[in-house]
Design an enzyme around this catalytic site. Structure first.
Site, PDB file in Angstrom:
ATOM      1  N   THR A 190     -61.736-132.272  53.601  1.00 10.65           N
ATOM      2  CA  THR A 190     -62.379-133.532  53.230  1.00 10.65           C
ATOM      3  C   THR A 190     -63.868-133.010  53.007  1.00 10.65           C
ATOM      4  O   THR A 190     -64.829-133.880  52.801  1.00 10.65           O
ATOM      5  CB  THR A 190     -62.589-134.637  54.367  1.00 10.65           C
ATOM      6  OG1 THR A 190     -63.126-134.090  55.669  1.00 10.65           O
ATOM      7  CG2 THR A 190     -61.088-135.105  54.541  1.00 10.65           C
ATOM      8  N   SER A 191     -64.347-131.715  52.627  1.00  8.31           N
ATOM      9  CA  SER A 191     -65.521-131.442  52.434  1.00  8.31           C
ATOM     10  C   SER A 191     -65.818-131.455  51.033  1.00  8.31           C
ATOM     11  O   SER A 191     -66.320-132.368  50.567  1.00  8.31           O
ATOM     12  CB  SER A 191     -65.776-129.949  53.108  1.00  8.31           C
ATOM     13  OG  SER A 191     -64.918-128.963  52.678  1.00  8.31           O
ATOM     14  N   ARG A 192     -65.719-130.241  50.486  1.00  8.78           N
ATOM     15  CA  ARG A 192     -65.998-130.040  48.932  1.00  8.78           C
ATOM     16  C   ARG A 192     -64.731-129.167  48.396  1.00  8.78           C
ATOM     17  O   ARG A 192     -64.464-128.205  48.960  1.00  8.78           O
ATOM     18  CB  ARG A 192     -67.093-129.244  48.663  1.00  8.78           C
ATOM     19  CG  ARG A 192     -68.301-130.314  48.863  1.00  8.78           C
ATOM     20  CD  ARG A 192     -68.589-131.307  47.640  1.00  8.78           C
ATOM     21  NE  ARG A 192     -69.785-132.043  47.654  1.00  8.78           N
ATOM     22  CZ  ARG A 192     -69.891-133.272  48.479  1.00  8.78           C
ATOM     23  NH1 ARG A 192     -68.946-133.728  49.155  1.00  8.78           N
ATOM     24  NH2 ARG A 192     -70.691-134.042  48.375  1.00  8.78           N
ATOM     25  N   HIS A 252     -61.451-138.376  46.859  1.00  8.32           N
ATOM     26  CA  HIS A 252     -62.867-138.286  47.091  1.00  8.32           C
ATOM     27  C   HIS A 252     -63.219-139.544  47.873  1.00  8.32           C
ATOM     28  O   HIS A 252     -64.449-140.378  47.566  1.00  8.32           O
ATOM     29  CB  HIS A 252     -63.628-137.739  46.184  1.00  8.32           C
ATOM     30  CG  HIS A 252     -65.179-137.101  46.687  1.00  8.32           C
ATOM     31  ND1 HIS A 252     -65.765-136.166  46.324  1.00  8.32           N
ATOM     32  CD2 HIS A 252     -65.575-137.500  47.793  1.00  8.32           C
ATOM     33  CE1 HIS A 252     -66.826-135.667  46.904  1.00  8.32           C
ATOM     34  NE2 HIS A 252     -66.904-136.687  47.883  1.00  8.32           N
ATOM     35  N   GLY A 308     -70.721-128.941  62.167  1.00 10.32           N
ATOM     36  CA  GLY A 308     -71.803-129.840  62.151  1.00 10.32           C
ATOM     37  C   GLY A 308     -71.369-131.248  62.574  1.00 10.32           C
ATOM     38  O   GLY A 308     -70.428-131.216  63.255  1.00 10.32           O
ATOM     39  N   ARG A 309     -72.110-132.239  62.059  1.00 12.41           N
ATOM     40  CA  ARG A 309     -71.870-133.568  62.553  1.00 12.41           C
ATOM     41  C   ARG A 309     -70.389-134.019  62.563  1.00 12.41           C
ATOM     42  O   ARG A 309     -69.793-134.440  63.418  1.00 12.41           O
ATOM     43  CB  ARG A 309     -72.573-134.683  61.819  1.00 12.41           C
ATOM     44  CG  ARG A 309     -74.111-134.739  62.252  1.00 12.41           C
ATOM     45  CD  ARG A 309     -74.964-135.685  61.409  1.00 12.41           C
ATOM     46  NE  ARG A 309     -74.976-135.033  60.140  1.00 12.41           N
ATOM     47  CZ  ARG A 309     -76.144-134.629  59.600  1.00 12.41           C
ATOM     48  NH1 ARG A 309     -77.313-134.585  60.680  1.00 12.41           N
ATOM     49  NH2 ARG A 309     -76.142-133.666  58.520  1.00 12.41           N
ATOM     50  N   ILE A 310     -69.839-133.705  61.315  1.00 10.53           N
ATOM     51  CA  ILE A 310     -68.624-134.310  60.793  1.00 10.53           C
ATOM     52  C   ILE A 310     -67.521-133.653  61.639  1.00 10.53           C
ATOM     53  O   ILE A 310     -66.319-133.885  62.178  1.00 10.53           O
ATOM     54  CB  ILE A 310     -68.035-134.390  59.372  1.00 10.53           C
ATOM     55  CG1 ILE A 310     -69.345-135.166  58.603  1.00 10.53           C
ATOM     56  CG2 ILE A 310     -66.831-134.735  59.295  1.00 10.53           C
ATOM     57  CD1 ILE A 310     -69.107-135.419  57.224  1.00 10.53           C
ATOM     58  N   GLU A 312     -63.094-132.980  39.790  1.00  4.23           N
ATOM     59  CA  GLU A 312     -63.017-134.292  39.691  1.00  4.23           C
ATOM     60  C   GLU A 312     -63.197-135.129  38.836  1.00  4.23           C
ATOM     61  O   GLU A 312     -64.326-135.171  38.352  1.00  4.23           O
ATOM     62  CB  GLU A 312     -63.650-134.501  41.187  1.00  4.23           C
ATOM     63  CG  GLU A 312     -63.328-133.684  42.488  1.00  4.23           C
ATOM     64  CD  GLU A 312     -64.107-134.124  44.002  1.00  4.23           C
ATOM     65  OE1 GLU A 312     -64.737-135.228  43.752  1.00  4.23           O
ATOM     66  OE2 GLU A 312     -63.657-133.550  44.888  1.00  4.23           O
TER      67      GLU A 312
END
Ligand code: DGY
Length: 340
Positions: free
Chosen positions: A241-243, A291, A160-162, A272
């Site tokens: 760096t997502s979830r 995060h 997607g965008r990232i 987290e």
């Protein structure tokens, strides 16, 4: 001026001052200012009789919260991710859910790149070594040798965008770009980014760096588990760096211990903040950040602004800039949520 007609909202952590000010112009604002997410019991108390909530990634907004706030018409999250919100439940109840996509794309791709470079070139390890006063010999041929980045193969999961912003950076580093997603991007875009669509298996087997950019859903939870980690090259690195829950963390620890992969760089975790007992902390070939993917001044400012304007748009009965659940309009049209 306070008026009983003004919509009442709860903000779980202060947005930037100018956006708090904007909210206060139109709403009666109750904000939790202690730093960090409000404890669950407080959240449940504060949402009562509110028309709107501004929440963050650490706030679980589920049916229990919605049960306690029958007036609720909008949940505006100060994040692009919305896995902390039960969107289906919100939609069923006619509650608008909004988020902040777009404005954090480059910051998150930058952090992904920083992590990738750090783990490959052992930046954190070398920095710790120097600060600990261990640098006694100026230079030796094998001192802190790391992995190459330029010209290597990157596998981007979630395009997607990232994911695409990461591909742009990879192109500058002369990398071969593989990607996997449930949706393939148009051929012109693939060409522009020099990105090759492959199966997940092919990506895992052939990449020197595997980087994750998917949303957390039922389908992506633990999408990287023992089976997938075993497919990766022993010289490859995993970046996330997502979830956190996209990766089965126990399997990752096993993979690192048994050297199925060369290392990992992680900004997100299954729990987290992570516990000080988390075994990931012990590995030198793992880089960890708390995060902070979107944590650049301009991204966080724009996110804060969007979180405020999304909420106010819904309360004005107008289409918000970023609506997560457009189908909600059939359950409760915008004219029926107008409070301003
Ligand atoms: C998001 O926006 O979803 C990030 O994880 C927090 O910035």
């Amino acid at each position: 001026m306070m008026s009983s007609k003004r919509p009442r909202i709860f903000v779980t952590q202060p947005l930037f001052p100018q956006h708090m000010e904007l909210l206060r112009q139109y709403c009666d604002v109750d904000v939790y200012e202690a730093g960090g997410p409000p404890p669950r019991s407080l959240l449940l108390e504060k949402v009562r009789n509110k028309d709107g909530i501004v929440c963050m990634v650490g706030d679980k907004i589920d049916a229990e919260v919605m049960d306690l706030s029958p007036n609720l018409v909008v949940i505006s999250t100060n994040s692009v991710g919305f896995d902390h919100i039960d969107v289906e439940e919100a939609t069923r109840r006619g509650i608008y859910v909004t988020n902040t996509p777009g404005v954090l794309t480059e910051a998150t791709a930058d952090l992904t790149w920083a992590l990738l470079l750090s783990v490959a070139r052992r930046i954190v390890e070398a920095d710790n070594y120097l600060r600990a006063g261990k640098w006694k010999i100026a230079w030796t041929p094998t001192f802190f040798v790391g992995a190459d980045v330029y010209g290597q193969t990157i596998g981007i999961i979630g395009f997607g965008r990232i994911g695409q912003a990461v591909a742009k950076r990879a192109k500058g580093f002369g990398m071969k770009i593989l990607y996997y997603d449930v949706v393939r991007v148009p051929p012109e875009r693939e060409k522009e980014l020099d990105a090759n669509y492959v199966s997940l298996e092919e990506l895992l087997k052939n990449s020197d760096f595997v980087t994750l950019h998917v949303a957390l859903t039922k389908e992506t939870r633990h999408m990287i588990s023992e089976r997938e980690l075993r497919m990766m090259k022993p010289t490859a690195f995993l970046i996330n760096t997502s979830r956190g829950p996209v990766v089965d963390e126990a399997a990752l620890v096993k993979a690192l211990r048994e050297k199925w992969i060369a290392g990992a760089a992680l900004d997100v975790f299954e729990q987290e903040p992570i516990s000080p007992e988390n075994p990931l902390i012990k590995f030198e070939n793992v880089v960890l950040t708390p995060h902070i993917g979107s944590a650049s001044i301009s991204s966080r400012t724009k996110m804060s602004e969007l979180a405020a304007t999304n909420l106010l748009s819904v309360l004005r009965g107008e289409e918000p800039p970023h609506l997560v659940n457009p189908e909600v309009k059939k359950i409760r049209p915008l004219t029926m949520v107008k409070r301003l």
